[in-house]
Design an enzyme around this catalytic site. Sequence first.
Site, PDB file in Angstrom:
ATOM      1  N   LYS A   1      14.927  -1.949  34.336  1.00 12.20           N
ATOM      2  CA  LYS A   1      15.479  -2.327  33.039  1.00 12.20           C
ATOM      3  C   LYS A   1      16.990  -2.122  33.017  1.00 12.20           C
ATOM      4  CE  LYS A   1      12.752  -1.265  29.664  1.00 12.20           C
ATOM      5  NZ  LYS A   1      12.023  -0.294  28.834  1.00 12.20           N
TER       6      LYS A   1
ATOM      7  N   TYR B   1      -4.607 -12.389  66.618  1.00 13.50           N
ATOM      8  CA  TYR B   1      -5.427 -12.832  65.485  1.00 13.50           C
ATOM      9  C   TYR B   1      -5.989 -11.658  64.703  1.00 13.50           C
ATOM     10  CZ  TYR B   1      -9.602 -11.788  68.297  1.00 13.50           C
ATOM     11  OH  TYR B   1     -10.555 -11.161  69.041  1.00 13.50           O
TER      12      TYR B   1
ATOM     13  N   CYS C   1     -10.887  -6.750  64.322  1.00 13.56           N
ATOM     14  CA  CYS C   1     -12.073  -7.241  63.633  1.00 13.56           C
ATOM     15  C   CYS C   1     -12.650  -6.201  62.688  1.00 13.56           C
ATOM     16  CB  CYS C   1     -13.123  -7.709  64.635  1.00 13.56           C
ATOM     17  SG  CYS C   1     -13.729  -6.393  65.705  1.00 13.56           S
TER      18      CYS C   1
ATOM     19  N   SER D   1     -10.198  -6.328  71.137  1.00 16.59           N
ATOM     20  CA  SER D   1     -10.337  -6.528  69.693  1.00 16.59           C
ATOM     21  C   SER D   1     -10.434  -5.140  69.063  1.00 16.59           C
ATOM     22  CB  SER D   1     -11.588  -7.349  69.388  1.00 16.59           C
ATOM     23  OG  SER D   1     -11.725  -7.462  67.995  1.00 16.59           O
TER      24      SER D   1
ATOM     25  N   GLY E   1       4.544  -0.138  28.763  1.00 15.81           N
ATOM     26  CA  GLY E   1       3.839   0.678  27.780  1.00 15.81           C
ATOM     27  C   GLY E   1       3.412   2.052  28.277  1.00 15.81           C
TER      28      GLY E   1
ATOM     29  N   MET F   1       5.437   4.555  29.317  1.00 13.86           N
ATOM     30  CA  MET F   1       6.328   5.671  29.016  1.00 13.86           C
ATOM     31  C   MET F   1       6.991   5.468  27.660  1.00 13.86           C
ATOM     32  SD  MET F   1       7.829   6.857  32.627  1.00 13.86           S
ATOM     33  CE  MET F   1       8.524   5.300  33.017  1.00 13.86           C
TER      34      MET F   1
ATOM     35  N   HIS G   1     -21.656   1.496  52.531  1.00 17.10           N
ATOM     36  CA  HIS G   1     -22.387   0.323  53.021  1.00 17.10           C
ATOM     37  C   HIS G   1     -22.396  -0.779  51.959  1.00 17.10           C
ATOM     38  CE1 HIS G   1     -26.010  -2.118  53.701  1.00 17.10           C
ATOM     39  NE2 HIS G   1     -25.659  -2.010  54.973  1.00 17.10           N
TER      40      HIS G   1
ATOM     41  N   ARG H   1      13.640  -8.966  32.713  1.00 19.47           N
ATOM     42  CA  ARG H   1      13.145  -8.612  34.048  1.00 19.47           C
ATOM     43  C   ARG H   1      12.428  -9.833  34.602  1.00 19.47           C
ATOM     44  NH1 ARG H   1       8.427  -4.918  31.428  1.00 19.47           N
ATOM     45  NH2 ARG H   1       7.525  -6.685  30.389  1.00 19.47           N
TER      46      ARG H   1
ATOM     47  N   ARG I   1      15.205   4.191  25.876  1.00 17.19           N
ATOM     48  CA  ARG I   1      14.029   3.597  26.531  1.00 17.19           C
ATOM     49  C   ARG I   1      13.929   4.052  27.980  1.00 17.19           C
ATOM     50  NH1 ARG I   1      15.700  -0.941  23.353  1.00 17.19           N
ATOM     51  NH2 ARG I   1      13.940  -1.846  22.222  1.00 17.19           N
TER      52      ARG I   1
HETATM   53  C1  PEP Z   1     -15.124  -1.577  63.746  1.00 13.78           C
HETATM   54  O1  PEP Z   1     -15.498  -0.469  64.117  1.00 13.78           O
HETATM   55  O2  PEP Z   1     -14.013  -1.782  63.239  1.00 13.78           O
HETATM   56  C2  PEP Z   1     -16.012  -2.732  63.882  1.00 13.78           C
HETATM   57  C3  PEP Z   1     -15.604  -3.939  63.567  1.00 13.78           C
HETATM   58  O3  PEP Z   1     -17.283  -2.460  64.229  1.00 13.78           O
HETATM   59  P1  PEP Z   1     -18.407  -1.949  63.213  1.00 13.78           P
HETATM   60  O4  PEP Z   1     -17.833  -1.958  61.838  1.00 13.78           O
HETATM   61  O5  PEP Z   1     -19.536  -2.907  63.372  1.00 13.78           O
HETATM   62  O6  PEP Z   1     -18.677  -0.600  63.742  1.00 13.78           O
END
Ligand code: PEP
Length: 891
Positions: free
Chosen positions: A22, A865, A845, A777, A100, A102, A451, A335, A91
């Site tokens: 501000k 990737y 992954c 990976s 809002g 503070m 999970h 802003r 302010r």
């Molecule tokens: C991991 O451990 O990041 C992975 C992709 O394998 P998982 O989650 O199946 O153990």
Amino acid sequence: MGRFVYDFTEGHRGQADLLGGKGAGLAEMTRMGLPVPPGFTITTEACRFYLASGREPHALADEITVHLAALEERMGRRLGDARDPLLLSVRSGGRYSMPGMMDTILDLGLNDDTVTGLARTTGRERAAWDSYRRLVQMYGSTVMGVDGSCFDTELDRARRAAGTDSDLGLDAAALRRLTVAFQAIVREHTGLDFPQDPREQLRGAVRAVFDSWRGERARIYRRREGIPENLGTAVNVQAMVFGNLGPDSGTGVAFTRNPATGRRGAWGDYLSDAQGEDVVAGIRDAVPLSELAALLPDCHSALLAHLNTLENHYRDLCDVEFTVERGRLWILQTRVGKRTAAAAFRIAVQLVEEKVITWDEALLRVTGDQLAQLMFPRFAGTTGGAPLAHGIPASPGAAVGVVVFTSAEAVRRAAAGEHTVLVRPETTPDDLPGMIAAQAVLTSRGGKTSHAAVVARGMGKVCVCGAEGISVDVAARRFTTAGGTVVAEGEVISVDGTAGRVHLGALPLVPSPVTAYFTGGTVPEEARELIDAVDRLLTHADQVGRLLVRANADTPEDARRARAFGALGIGLCRTEHMFLGERRRLVEALILAENDDARESALAALLPLQRQDFTEILQAMDGLAVTIRLIDPPLHEFLPDRTELSVRIATERAQGRAVDPHDEQLLAAVNRMHEENPMLGLRGVRLALVVPGLVAMQVRAAAEAVLACRAAGGDPHAEIMVPLVDTVEELRLVRTEIERVLRETDEDLDVPIGTMIELPRAALTADRIATAADFFSFGTNDLTQTTWGFSRDDVEGAFFTRYLEQGVFRVSPFETLDLDGVGRLVELAVREGRQTRPGLVTGVCGEHGGDPASVRFFHRAGLDYVSCSPYRVPVARLEAGRAAVGTGTDL
Ligand code: PEP
Ligand code: MG
């Protein structure tokens, strides 16, 4: 230690760290010559000093005196002058806007004497007393700690006495009485008088703003928005201008474009004869900005001109607060405005079309989180009464369905066309069919990467987990809320996975047109511009991005969906899901096999099933890489629960019934294979090395699937990936076996063989592991667990909330990659792996592959990737593009 106070004429927009957003905005507008009431800013540094030491820096009082004197000089009025007082607004304003959260104090400088001077100089006695009562009210509650409702009650009483329901119906005498009553309230609750000395008022107000940085509201907001705790706030002290001096005065907020929808054109609200927060607080009905044109045409056109100037200057949507004092327009703050996700996408593309910004810049104006928000269905509004329960907003979106308590019931009802919400204490892989069948998942235990949460996010399914206020009684098929409401199977609830709330009954839903666009559904006309913006920005992201985006997909359906979302291959095809359901019996047979023949026949029964799965997935991803990961979880996960089985057998024995020999065999196997800590037990590559034939079967299935696809004229690109490797020796042994099976199946098969890097030792010995791996990976889920020593399934529910509150980390390391620890292992492994094998392909992954901040890190670390769940693919594509063009302005 430098200075702590800057006049608005001294600063500029680049000083938001020091002056707050501000303060920097006020300084910038002052430099631009916009009509800003003069004032000065006390720096965030002064606040940080105060927060650390509990007192203001010594120099602050003198600096304020000097700047105040200059302000008095410029305004030709003095603070506390009974004849013609200068009044101030105070302010808060930190580096990041915290709307809002503070404190603000207006009309500072009024007291029993100056109120008369104000009445005389403005010629409006009513407005003067109205301002004074507001000051006592605001100051009393924010600085002196009086419960604000005491003032509200008194105000109600005054309204009733005057026979009006609006404060406009109170005349000067009533407001004067109200002011006296408010002062009495202050005295009664604090034992102190409302301070009459304006300098004392100023000191108190500045301190209150500093203190409000630590207030509950502000803290909660910062945690949610990821704003660092240690920044502190600046304080802006500004000459008051009055919007409550009659019909040619007023106050409003204006945006250069519509921040909710992104539509072009100024947008805002105006409230005639009103002051300060009235518009924001919605005390009276404001009129659309366009009506200001009829009321005060000169002000309206001046405002539009200023909005235009500001948008061109900041090259982005701006918002302003303004006040009209007797026909004269003042801009009180500006802003770069907050906007919804939809508005962000539309405005970014509009600004490119208007040649204000480039496509690269436009990419930095939107975020992956915003795109994710746009992809989930939503509840139409925030109505729905008090929620039944609160939990962790684990997977965003909105869903309505009947409550069911078992996976089987969800499947049964889904088959009958019913929408369901699967409610469990927590979920296990056994619940997968039910999770797929249900619209949403609600659990009473578990955190954001439990999970339920991980699987639901992966499936783009709404999930609220860890709703500790409910107790779930699966046997009785009901859950009970903290408030005692009992919800039985078959009742309808609404689950808001974005807010983490659960409501009884069906709240109205609006589908996401963006998801419909990706998946080939119908897109409503009014969403065309938004869809067009998303499409163009993603196209640009794909052009500039260096990281490719693959998907984690285990079924042909997931693979097709991933392709629709723009995935360029599958980076993780988990094969264990293919062993669930009916096929579980075959895994049981494999485990129970007492000789080679029995084992081979179990494997032979699994082979065609796996081959069929792989064939369909390779077909869905024709022309693109599909990384098939060998089985990872411990085999006993495919056996019945140990306790359940023991109890069943014991009960049968106790009742004198014959025990099924198969059950006895199973129990012996379960006991033999029991592990105290399966996460660190016999899983991953270890299984491949100790269970004969398992890997060979999987590799043969993959190789035959490749041949089948080729025979059908396809272009399959399978890769084999070995999980949980610790040392190159493990990989060498498995690799030899994989190569043997590939050769046996077909001499010409070209199937790269790579490994997951998901244990610290693997990362630390990546140079050696690379001798046997065609690609790496990073399994950042396991790498995070094992680097931190956190069992993902246990720690989140147990203590992560405390860790987050205490600032041990700002965000769960399972959500956003921990750059300092896990990130360094990734960098090291990429670097040393490529030293051994130049051009080594590297990807990720784990869940982090779809997390915006982590994607930006993977780009910097030089990965090739990221692979994430299909629904996160567009998010990762966008972030890969953003990473390539710059760092962005988000936190
Ligand atoms: C991991 O451990 O990041 C992975 C992709 O394998 P998982 O989650 O199946 O153990
Ligand atoms: Mg893993």
